[in-house]
Design an enzyme around this catalytic site. Structure first.
Site, PDB file in Angstrom:
ATOM      1  N   LYS A 104       0.849  -1.203   0.000  1.00 17.02           N
ATOM      2  CA  LYS A 104       0.000   0.000   0.000  1.00 17.02           C
ATOM      3  C   LYS A 104       0.879   1.245   0.000  1.00 17.02           C
ATOM      4  O   LYS A 104       2.058   1.199   0.400  1.00 17.02           O
ATOM      5  CB  LYS A 104      -0.939   0.033   1.205  1.00 17.02           C
TER       6      LYS A 104
ATOM      7  N   PRO B 130       9.740  -4.277  -0.997  1.00 16.13           N
ATOM      8  CA  PRO B 130      10.901  -4.036  -0.136  1.00 16.13           C
ATOM      9  C   PRO B 130      10.513  -4.043   1.340  1.00 16.13           C
ATOM     10  O   PRO B 130       9.369  -3.742   1.692  1.00 16.13           O
ATOM     11  CB  PRO B 130      11.399  -2.658  -0.582  1.00 16.13           C
TER      12      PRO B 130
ATOM     13  N   ALA C  12       9.861  -0.569   4.567  1.00 19.74           N
ATOM     14  CA  ALA C  12       9.860   0.439   3.508  1.00 19.74           C
ATOM     15  C   ALA C  12       8.683   1.397   3.584  1.00 19.74           C
ATOM     16  O   ALA C  12       8.562   2.299   2.763  1.00 19.74           O
ATOM     17  CB  ALA C  12       9.839  -0.270   2.148  1.00 19.74           C
ATOM     18  N   GLY C  13       7.761   1.196   4.545  1.00 20.29           N
ATOM     19  CA  GLY C  13       6.567   2.043   4.610  1.00 20.29           C
ATOM     20  C   GLY C  13       5.496   1.604   3.640  1.00 20.29           C
ATOM     21  O   GLY C  13       4.573   2.353   3.323  1.00 20.29           O
TER      22      GLY C  13
ATOM     23  N   SER D 183       2.743  -6.545   6.908  1.00 24.44           N
ATOM     24  CA  SER D 183       1.315  -6.524   7.245  1.00 24.44           C
ATOM     25  C   SER D 183       0.499  -7.267   6.197  1.00 24.44           C
ATOM     26  O   SER D 183      -0.431  -8.008   6.519  1.00 24.44           O
ATOM     27  CB  SER D 183       0.814  -5.074   7.332  1.00 24.44           C
TER      28      SER D 183
ATOM     29  N   ASP E  63      -1.832  -1.856  10.307  1.00 27.33           N
ATOM     30  CA  ASP E  63      -2.130  -1.784   8.867  1.00 27.33           C
ATOM     31  C   ASP E  63      -2.746  -3.079   8.326  1.00 27.33           C
ATOM     32  O   ASP E  63      -3.121  -3.151   7.158  1.00 27.33           O
ATOM     33  CB  ASP E  63      -0.840  -1.542   8.063  1.00 27.33           C
TER      34      ASP E  63
HETATM   35  P1  ATP Z   1       4.368  -0.668   7.664  1.00 25.58           P
HETATM   36  O1  ATP Z   1       4.193   0.176   6.422  1.00 25.58           O
HETATM   37  O2  ATP Z   1       3.159  -1.542   7.984  1.00 25.58           O
HETATM   38  O3  ATP Z   1       4.888   0.078   8.852  1.00 25.58           O
HETATM   39  P2  ATP Z   1       6.839  -1.555   6.585  1.00 25.58           P
HETATM   40  O4  ATP Z   1       6.581  -1.732   5.126  1.00 25.58           O
HETATM   41  O5  ATP Z   1       7.500  -0.274   6.971  1.00 25.58           O
HETATM   42  O6  ATP Z   1       5.489  -1.761   7.349  1.00 25.58           O
HETATM   43  P3  ATP Z   1       7.732  -4.264   6.875  1.00 25.58           P
HETATM   44  O7  ATP Z   1       8.193  -4.572   5.496  1.00 25.58           O
HETATM   45  O8  ATP Z   1       6.438  -4.826   7.293  1.00 25.58           O
HETATM   46  O9  ATP Z   1       7.741  -2.694   7.128  1.00 25.58           O
HETATM   47  O10 ATP Z   1       8.918  -4.712   7.851  1.00 25.58           O
HETATM   48  C1  ATP Z   1       9.076  -4.185   9.155  1.00 25.58           C
HETATM   49  C2  ATP Z   1       9.934  -5.142   9.985  1.00 25.58           C
HETATM   50  O11 ATP Z   1       9.170  -6.321  10.233  1.00 25.58           O
HETATM   51  C3  ATP Z   1      11.192  -5.568   9.277  1.00 25.58           C
HETATM   52  O12 ATP Z   1      12.275  -5.118  10.030  1.00 25.58           O
HETATM   53  C4  ATP Z   1      11.148  -7.090   9.210  1.00 25.58           C
HETATM   54  O13 ATP Z   1      12.326  -7.676   9.697  1.00 25.58           O
HETATM   55  C5  ATP Z   1       9.983  -7.491  10.084  1.00 25.58           C
HETATM   56  N1  ATP Z   1       9.102  -8.513   9.473  1.00 25.58           N
HETATM   57  C6  ATP Z   1       8.432  -9.454  10.135  1.00 25.58           C
HETATM   58  N2  ATP Z   1       7.700 -10.213   9.307  1.00 25.58           N
HETATM   59  C7  ATP Z   1       7.875  -9.740   8.079  1.00 25.58           C
HETATM   60  C8  ATP Z   1       7.383 -10.105   6.798  1.00 25.58           C
HETATM   61  N3  ATP Z   1       6.553 -11.140   6.625  1.00 25.58           N
HETATM   62  N4  ATP Z   1       7.751  -9.363   5.739  1.00 25.58           N
HETATM   63  C9  ATP Z   1       8.578  -8.303   5.920  1.00 25.58           C
HETATM   64  N5  ATP Z   1       9.099  -7.936   7.089  1.00 25.58           N
HETATM   65  C10 ATP Z   1       8.758  -8.627   8.178  1.00 25.58           C
END
Ligand code: ATP
Length: 338
Positions: A25, A114, A117-118, A123, A156
């Site tokens: 997203k 990635p 990455a936000g 999630s 999320d």
């Molecule tokens: P959000 O936008 O919901 O804050 P994000 O995109 O910033 O999420 P994620 O890719 O979900 O971040 O990763 C955040 C942390 O969660 C990473 O440091 C990773 O090690 C851990 N993690 C746990 N499970 C997963 C997964 N299935 N996929 C990716 N990262 C994961």
């Protein structure tokens, strides 16, 4: 493999295993409204699913009570801290009878999104496991019931179950679906060696801007109402109806309060965002807590043009770029499972 069963999508599938697409997203709008008694921030945010997707395969069978995760990505844990693992664990706790019949759960994740990455990559993987186990165990849970479970795991994840375009309040788990906008594109950019921790971004925001928080419930509700009836929601509704008359207005309506906390500490992201702003006439923004930056494009061809212009400006091989369409769905079946 077990017998074929019919599930609530009205399709035939093999009972023991299925693969789902788990879309990322972007946040077209993210306003930090204030504080909550639970220590989280109260948000008004507009989520948009995009066609950058992980493939999550879930298999269940009788055998020892065990959950395994297999994701070859170096930054993704394969243990109990993986959000997909935690989603399976939650389903086992919530539905012990179903879990006792098929108590070995194997999860394989092919990562395209990635990490950290936000973009809600983890999630959406967790949401895929909730949706998959609902089907495989034939629980018959509605989207609302899955979203209520999702909210126990992370902010999320509820959105990732249903996806599309939605206004979210609370921690991001109270969803108000909006008409789906599905004919715009995004260009995304992220430095491979740069990750941002979501808790850090919110902590930093609190340090800098706590004085501006709306603290009482009435003020917070009125902020939500203003967003719900505000210019961004109106424009998205027009776009969903096929009118592009005011499309250029989206540039001024994109908002992400977390940029105020993250960009001053990360000049590289600010420079990338400025480059995206220069190349994407419809505007650019950091997504969620970053560090991914996205620019809006009118169509797929335009997205490719913006992508190559950005590549020319920033030839750094550490910068990965993608293009992806807005999509109208969250977790959904991948080919070869029906
Ligand atoms: P959000 O936008 O919901 O804050 P994000 O995109 O910033 O999420 P994620 O890719 O979900 O971040 O990763 C955040 C942390 O969660 C990473 O440091 C990773 O090690 C851990 N993690 C746990 N499970 C997963 C997964 N299935 N996929 C990716 N990262 C994961």
């Amino acid at each position: 493999m077990g017998a074929n069963v019919t599930v609530n999508l009205g399709v035939e599938m093999t009972a023991n295993s299925l693969s789902l697409w788990a879309p990322a997203k972007v946040n077209l709008y993210l306003e930090i409204v204030g504080d909550r008694p639970d220590g989280f921030h109260e948000l008004s945010t507009i989520f948009q699913s995009i066609g950058l997707m992980d493939r999550v395969t879930v298999a269940v069978h009788s055998g020892p009570a065990k959950i395994s995760v297999d994701c070859p990505h170096p930054l993704v844990p394969n243990d109990q801290t993986n959000l997909a693992y935690r989603a399976a664990e939650l389903m086992v706790q919530a539905f012990p009878d179903a879990a006792s019949r098929q108590s070995t759960i194997d999860i394989a994740i092919a990562k395209n999104t990635p990490v950290a990455a936000g973009l809600a990559g983890g999630s959406s993987n967790a949401a895929a496991v909730l949706v998959a186990l609902n089907m495989l165990w034939e629980l018959g849970l509605t989207h609302q019931a899955l979203q209520d479970l999702a909210a126990k795991l992370g902010s999320d994840i509820s959105f990732c179950v249903s996806g599309g375009t939605a206004l979210a309040t609370g921690r991001g788990e109270v969803l108000d679906p909006l008409p789906s906008v599905s004919d715009l594109w995004v260009v995304l950019g992220k430095y491979d060696n740069l990750s941002i921790s979501t808790p850090w971004a919110y902590k930093r925001y609190r340090e800098l801007f706590e004085g501006e928080y709306a603290r009482d419930a009435n003020t917070q509700t009125s902020r939500h109402d203003q967003v719900r009836s505000g210019a961004m929601v109106r424009l998205l509704s027009q776009l969903a109806q096929g009118s592009r008359d005011n499309l250029d207005k989206i540039r001024a309506l994109l908002r992400n309060d977390l940029e105020r906390a993250v960009l001053p500490d990360h000049n590289k992201i600010k420079t990338l965002r400025d480059c995206f702003q220069g190349q994407a006439p419809l505007g650019a923004m950091m997504s969620g807590s970053g560090p991914t930056v996205f620019g809006i494009a009118a169509d797929g061809a335009n997205a490719k043009l913006i992508q190559s212009a950005i590549r020319q400006y920033i030839p750094d091989p550490d910068l990965s770029l993608w293009t992806a369409p807005f999509i109208a769905q969250g977790v959904h079946l991948a080919p070869n499972t029906v």
